[in-house]
Design a protein around this motif. Structure first.
Motif, PDB file in Angstrom:
ATOM      1  N   MET A   1      -1.727  41.204   1.338  1.00  0.00           N
ATOM      2  CA  MET A   1      -1.895  41.286   2.771  1.00  0.00           C
ATOM      3  C   MET A   1      -2.978  40.321   3.252  1.00  0.00           C
ATOM      4  N   VAL A   2      -3.987  40.132   2.414  1.00  0.00           N
ATOM      5  CA  VAL A   2      -5.118  39.294   2.804  1.00  0.00           C
ATOM      6  C   VAL A   2      -4.706  37.841   3.047  1.00  0.00           C
ATOM      7  N   PHE A   3      -3.573  37.443   2.498  1.00  0.00           N
ATOM      8  CA  PHE A   3      -3.115  36.066   2.684  1.00  0.00           C
ATOM      9  C   PHE A   3      -2.394  35.860   4.020  1.00  0.00           C
ATOM     10  N   VAL A   4      -1.982  36.899   4.694  1.00  0.00           N
ATOM     11  CA  VAL A   4      -1.204  36.749   5.929  1.00  0.00           C
ATOM     12  C   VAL A   4      -1.953  35.940   6.989  1.00  0.00           C
ATOM     13  N   PRO A   5      -3.225  36.229   7.285  1.00  0.00           N
ATOM     14  CA  PRO A   5      -3.900  35.383   8.278  1.00  0.00           C
ATOM     15  C   PRO A   5      -3.955  33.911   7.869  1.00  0.00           C
ATOM     16  N   LEU A   6      -4.055  33.651   6.574  1.00  0.00           N
ATOM     17  CA  LEU A   6      -4.079  32.265   6.096  1.00  0.00           C
ATOM     18  C   LEU A   6      -2.705  31.613   6.209  1.00  0.00           C
ATOM     19  N   VAL A   7      -1.660  32.384   5.973  1.00  0.00           N
ATOM     20  CA  VAL A   7      -0.308  31.865   6.206  1.00  0.00           C
ATOM     21  C   VAL A   7      -0.163  31.481   7.668  1.00  0.00           C
ATOM     22  N   VAL A   8      -0.628  32.344   8.561  1.00  0.00           N
ATOM     23  CA  VAL A   8      -0.554  32.050   9.991  1.00  0.00           C
ATOM     24  C   VAL A   8      -1.292  30.751  10.293  1.00  0.00           C
ATOM     25  N   LEU A   9      -2.512  30.644   9.803  1.00  0.00           N
ATOM     26  CA  LEU A   9      -3.308  29.442  10.056  1.00  0.00           C
ATOM     27  C   LEU A   9      -2.607  28.187   9.552  1.00  0.00           C
ATOM     28  N   GLN A  78       6.469  40.287   1.731  1.00  0.00           N
ATOM     29  CA  GLN A  78       5.707  41.305   0.998  1.00  0.00           C
ATOM     30  C   GLN A  78       4.795  42.075   1.950  1.00  0.00           C
ATOM     31  N   ALA A  79       4.197  41.364   2.882  1.00  0.00           N
ATOM     32  CA  ALA A  79       3.328  42.008   3.861  1.00  0.00           C
ATOM     33  C   ALA A  79       4.123  42.982   4.724  1.00  0.00           C
ATOM     34  N   ARG A  80       5.299  42.562   5.162  1.00  0.00           N
ATOM     35  CA  ARG A  80       6.134  43.445   5.987  1.00  0.00           C
ATOM     36  C   ARG A  80       6.461  44.729   5.229  1.00  0.00           C
ATOM     37  N   GLY A  81       6.831  44.591   3.972  1.00  0.00           N
ATOM     38  CA  GLY A  81       7.135  45.769   3.158  1.00  0.00           C
ATOM     39  C   GLY A  81       5.936  46.696   3.021  1.00  0.00           C
ATOM     40  N   ALA A  82       4.772  46.110   2.780  1.00  0.00           N
ATOM     41  CA  ALA A  82       3.557  46.918   2.653  1.00  0.00           C
ATOM     42  C   ALA A  82       3.190  47.575   3.977  1.00  0.00           C
ATOM     43  N   LEU A  83       3.340  46.850   5.064  1.00  0.00           N
ATOM     44  CA  LEU A  83       3.042  47.425   6.384  1.00  0.00           C
ATOM     45  C   LEU A  83       3.931  48.629   6.667  1.00  0.00           C
ATOM     46  N   GLU A  84       5.202  48.512   6.315  1.00  0.00           N
ATOM     47  CA  GLU A  84       6.147  49.595   6.581  1.00  0.00           C
ATOM     48  C   GLU A  84       5.951  50.784   5.654  1.00  0.00           C
ATOM     49  N   ALA A  85       5.522  50.519   4.413  1.00  0.00           N
ATOM     50  CA  ALA A  85       5.431  51.586   3.420  1.00  0.00           C
ATOM     51  C   ALA A  85       4.053  52.231   3.303  1.00  0.00           C
ATOM     52  N   LYS A  86       2.997  51.465   3.565  1.00  0.00           N
ATOM     53  CA  LYS A  86       1.675  51.951   3.199  1.00  0.00           C
ATOM     54  C   LYS A  86       0.648  52.032   4.327  1.00  0.00           C
ATOM     55  N   LEU A 132       7.367  39.500  10.276  1.00  0.00           N
ATOM     56  CA  LEU A 132       6.509  40.689  10.309  1.00  0.00           C
ATOM     57  C   LEU A 132       7.115  41.831  11.120  1.00  0.00           C
ATOM     58  N   ALA A 133       8.315  41.630  11.647  1.00  0.00           N
ATOM     59  CA  ALA A 133       9.032  42.645  12.425  1.00  0.00           C
ATOM     60  C   ALA A 133       8.284  43.003  13.705  1.00  0.00           C
ATOM     61  N   VAL A 134       7.761  42.001  14.371  1.00  0.00           N
ATOM     62  CA  VAL A 134       7.117  42.245  15.659  1.00  0.00           C
ATOM     63  C   VAL A 134       8.204  42.642  16.641  1.00  0.00           C
TER      64      VAL A 134
END
Length: 148
Positions: A1-9, A78-86, A132-134
């Motif tokens: 998850m920590v990589f998502v902001p860096l992916v955005v950047l 992977q982030a989307r899956g974690a957001l939905e599950a955890k 990210l399923a916004v």
């Protein structure tokens, strides 16, 4: 998850073929705004992820993961899956929307020919939002909400 902001950047900043200082600065300003904002329970997850993304060791870990073949789409999936599950749904919603707002902040800092962002940047932002399923989420983190 920590990589998502860096992916955005990196995805948004490189969408038009060049990564600029103002784009990196927009990321930094947003991250600092989130860190300094008054605490709200729904913002806790976003605050924690942004703080971890700004740790000195995170960018080298991110670069190593990308060099090893992990692509941005995989990180977002992977982030989307974690957001939905955890993650608490409200906190997940704030995180999703905040990542899209971060992308817009980065894109709008260097206008192309009088427009606020390039078509390529807009396409990347749409891809991030979809990945990210916004759309099934709550309000974004608003780090500057209490400022005049």
């Amino acid at each position: 998850m920590v990589f998502v902001p860096l992916v955005v950047l990196f995805a948004v900043a490189n969408a038009d073929g060049k990564f600029s200082y103002p784009e990196a600065n927009a990321f930094d300003i947003t991250a600092k705004g989130i860190a300094k904002a008054p605490f709200r329970p729904q913002d806790a997850f976003t605050r924690d992820v942004m703080a971890a993304a700004n740790e000195p060791a995170t960018i080298p870990r991110f670069e190593s993961a990308v060099a090893a073949g992990t692509d941005f789409a995989t990180i977002l999936a992977q982030a989307r899956g974690a957001l939905e599950a955890k993650v608490d749904p409200t906190q997940a919603g704030v995180f999703r929307n905040t990542m899209v707002q971060l992308a817009k902040n980065i894109a709008e800092v260097t206008p192309i020919f009088g427009t606020s962002m390039s078509r390529d940047e807009r396409d990347v932002i749409e891809m991030i939002a979809a990945a990210l399923a916004v759309g099934k989420v709550s309000q974004p983190f608003t780090p500057f909400a209490n400022e005049p």
